[in-house]
Scaffold this motif. Structure first.
Motif, PDB file in Angstrom:
ATOM      1  N   PHE A 130       0.674  -1.198   0.186  1.00  0.00           N
ATOM      2  CA  PHE A 130      -0.014  -0.076  -0.069  1.00  0.00           C
ATOM      3  C   PHE A 130       0.763   1.123  -0.002  1.00  0.00           C
ATOM      4  CE2 PHE A 130      -3.877  -2.044   1.644  1.00  0.00           C
ATOM      5  CZ  PHE A 130      -3.462  -3.313   2.057  1.00  0.00           C
TER       6      PHE A 130
ATOM      7  N   PHE B 166       4.195  -0.317   8.387  1.00  0.00           N
ATOM      8  CA  PHE B 166       4.562   0.994   7.749  1.00  0.00           C
ATOM      9  C   PHE B 166       6.233   1.107   7.645  1.00  0.00           C
ATOM     10  CE2 PHE B 166       0.622   3.164   7.143  1.00  0.00           C
ATOM     11  CZ  PHE B 166      -0.203   2.687   7.800  1.00  0.00           C
ATOM     12  N   GLY B 167       6.631   1.979   6.873  1.00  0.00           N
ATOM     13  CA  GLY B 167       7.903   2.532   6.590  1.00  0.00           C
ATOM     14  C   GLY B 167       8.107   3.655   7.289  1.00  0.00           C
ATOM     15  N   GLN B 168       9.140   4.061   7.316  1.00  0.00           N
ATOM     16  CA  GLN B 168       9.560   5.625   8.224  1.00  0.00           C
ATOM     17  C   GLN B 168       8.679   6.984   7.397  1.00  0.00           C
ATOM     18  OE1 GLN B 168      11.450   3.351   6.639  1.00  0.00           O
ATOM     19  NE2 GLN B 168      13.466   3.378   7.781  1.00  0.00           N
TER      20      GLN B 168
ATOM     21  N   LEU C 251      -1.447  -3.578   9.106  1.00  0.00           N
ATOM     22  CA  LEU C 251      -0.384  -2.852   8.349  1.00  0.00           C
ATOM     23  C   LEU C 251       0.783  -2.605   9.015  1.00  0.00           C
ATOM     24  CD1 LEU C 251      -2.712  -0.095   6.518  1.00  0.00           C
ATOM     25  CD2 LEU C 251      -1.874  -2.035   5.665  1.00  0.00           C
TER      26      LEU C 251
ATOM     27  N   PHE D  76       3.728   7.383   2.923  1.00  0.00           N
ATOM     28  CA  PHE D  76       3.985   5.983   3.447  1.00  0.00           C
ATOM     29  C   PHE D  76       3.759   4.785   2.848  1.00  0.00           C
ATOM     30  CE2 PHE D  76       4.888   7.628   7.706  1.00  0.00           C
ATOM     31  CZ  PHE D  76       4.081   8.752   8.026  1.00  0.00           C
TER      32      PHE D  76
ATOM     33  N   GLN E  53       0.007  11.472   3.455  1.00  0.00           N
ATOM     34  CA  GLN E  53      -0.605  12.199   4.665  1.00  0.00           C
ATOM     35  C   GLN E  53      -0.268  13.738   4.631  1.00  0.00           C
ATOM     36  OE1 GLN E  53       1.670  11.758   8.549  1.00  0.00           O
ATOM     37  NE2 GLN E  53      -0.356  11.634   9.542  1.00  0.00           N
TER      38      GLN E  53
ATOM     39  N   MET F 182       3.675  13.939   3.366  1.00  0.00           N
ATOM     40  CA  MET F 182       4.303  12.591   3.756  1.00  0.00           C
ATOM     41  C   MET F 182       3.542  11.464   3.025  1.00  0.00           C
ATOM     42  SD  MET F 182       6.673  11.501   5.891  1.00  0.00           S
ATOM     43  CE  MET F 182       6.799  12.089   7.508  1.00  0.00           C
TER      44      MET F 182
ATOM     45  N   TYR G 298      -2.995   0.256  -4.255  1.00  0.00           N
ATOM     46  CA  TYR G 298      -2.791  -1.176  -3.631  1.00  0.00           C
ATOM     47  C   TYR G 298      -2.307  -2.064  -4.532  1.00  0.00           C
ATOM     48  CZ  TYR G 298      -4.034  -5.953  -2.060  1.00  0.00           C
ATOM     49  OH  TYR G 298      -4.207  -7.271  -1.649  1.00  0.00           O
TER      50      TYR G 298
ATOM     51  N   GLY H 167      -2.753  16.196   8.493  1.00  0.00           N
ATOM     52  CA  GLY H 167      -2.852  14.852   9.262  1.00  0.00           C
ATOM     53  C   GLY H 167      -3.472  13.812   9.072  1.00  0.00           C
ATOM     54  N   GLU H 168      -4.542  13.915   8.129  1.00  0.00           N
ATOM     55  CA  GLU H 168      -5.409  12.512   7.781  1.00  0.00           C
ATOM     56  C   GLU H 168      -4.535  11.593   6.729  1.00  0.00           C
ATOM     57  OE1 GLU H 168      -5.739  15.449   6.405  1.00  0.00           O
ATOM     58  OE2 GLU H 168      -6.885  15.470   4.602  1.00  0.00           O
ATOM     59  N   MET H 169      -4.754  10.324   7.163  1.00  0.00           N
ATOM     60  CA  MET H 169      -4.018   9.366   6.015  1.00  0.00           C
ATOM     61  C   MET H 169      -5.164   9.050   4.964  1.00  0.00           C
ATOM     62  SD  MET H 169      -1.185   8.205   7.443  1.00  0.00           S
ATOM     63  CE  MET H 169      -0.840   6.617   7.236  1.00  0.00           C
TER      64      MET H 169
ATOM     65  N   PHE I 163      -5.587   6.677   1.535  1.00  0.00           N
ATOM     66  CA  PHE I 163      -5.115   5.733   0.514  1.00  0.00           C
ATOM     67  C   PHE I 163      -5.036   5.906  -0.709  1.00  0.00           C
ATOM     68  CE2 PHE I 163      -5.041   1.371  -0.985  1.00  0.00           C
ATOM     69  CZ  PHE I 163      -5.717   1.304  -1.971  1.00  0.00           C
TER      70      PHE I 163
ATOM     71  N   TYR J 274       0.137   5.264   1.508  1.00  0.00           N
ATOM     72  CA  TYR J 274      -0.838   6.260   1.799  1.00  0.00           C
ATOM     73  C   TYR J 274      -0.176   7.530   1.821  1.00  0.00           C
ATOM     74  CZ  TYR J 274      -4.055   2.784   3.981  1.00  0.00           C
ATOM     75  OH  TYR J 274      -4.750   1.785   3.947  1.00  0.00           O
TER      76      TYR J 274
END
Lengths: 114, 117
Positions: free
Chosen positions: B35, B107-109, B105, B91, B39, B89, B50, B43-45, B47, B37
């Motif tokens: 996935f 996640f990466g950094q 999930l 992810f 941001q 950002m 996929y 602040g919301e994530m 999608f 995402y």
């Protein structure tokens, strides 16, 4: 259709106090997830509900954290007593069924423990 | 255990150009999902896209495409024709497809993308 909502958006508490975060998933979504992002680190999984049952709580950091999902609808995450390292952003996400991969995230609750 | 690595803390791109955000993963699962995402500063994530591990074709969603190279365990995000609103950002994340931890999930950094006018 309303999205995932979280309350409060921001909470500032003192070390040792209790805080309860709430998440309302999208109506009809069986799966509810809690995640946390501590400053400067990756977003980490906390736990997963399927309806009212805990499917996976392997990410819960310790027994100061208690999550519930009343009647398979909204969920609460209680931190008691809060410690400084609990500060971060707590995200809730929901998805419809077992085969639905897309998780819809809420806006997050920013928790600051002083 | 699953692991996601995003090696680019920050990326810059000129408006209207394409940009690739890198993501490598590690898992012992045969069936998994990848996935991306977004941001934004609010602040919301959100999608974006996929890719299933058994999907032979790379996933595409509008200006987003996922360059899936299974043998190299990479799942890079390509954003074509960058827009100022793409600054955010990003992810990369993965989940396994079955078992008791389905949907969970990892996640990466994250990579901060800045689009310049």
């Amino acid at each position: 259709e309303a999205g995932v909502t979280q309350f409060p958006s921001h909470s500032v508490i003192e070390k040792g106090q209790t805080v309860t975060l709430r998440c309302d998933p999208i109506s009809g979504h069986d799966n509810l997830y809690w995640y946390r992002r501590v400053m400067g680190k990756e977003i980490k999984f906390l736990l997963h509900f399927v309806k009212e049952s805990k499917q996976d709580e392997s990410g819960m950091p310790n027994n100061r954290f208690l999550a519930e999902r009343t009647g398979g609808t909204y969920s609460t995450l209680k931190v008691q007593p809060a410690e400084l390292e609990d500060s971060g952003v707590y995200f809730c996400a929901s998805s419809q069924g077992h085969d639905d991969y897309e998780q819809y995230f809420g806006p997050g609750t920013r928790l600051t423990v002083t | 255990a699953q692991k996601i690595t995003q090696t680019q803390p920050g990326m810059f791109v000129q408006e209207k150009e394409a940009v690739t955000l890198d993501c490598t993963y590690d898992t012992s699962d045969q069936s998994y999902g990848l996935f991306w995402y977004k941001q934004p500063s609010s602040g919301e994530m959100i999608f974006l896209i996929y890719q299933g591990s058994y999907d032979e074709q790379n996933a595409t969603e509008g200006r987003y495409s996922l360059n899936f190279q299974k043998a190299r365990k990479s799942a890079n995000l390509v954003i074509s024709a960058s827009q100022l609103g793409d600054s955010a950002m990003y992810f990369c994340a993965m989940s396994n497809a079955g078992g008791t931890s389905y949907g969970k999930l990892t996640f990466g950094q994250g990579t901060i993308l800045t689009v310049h006018p």
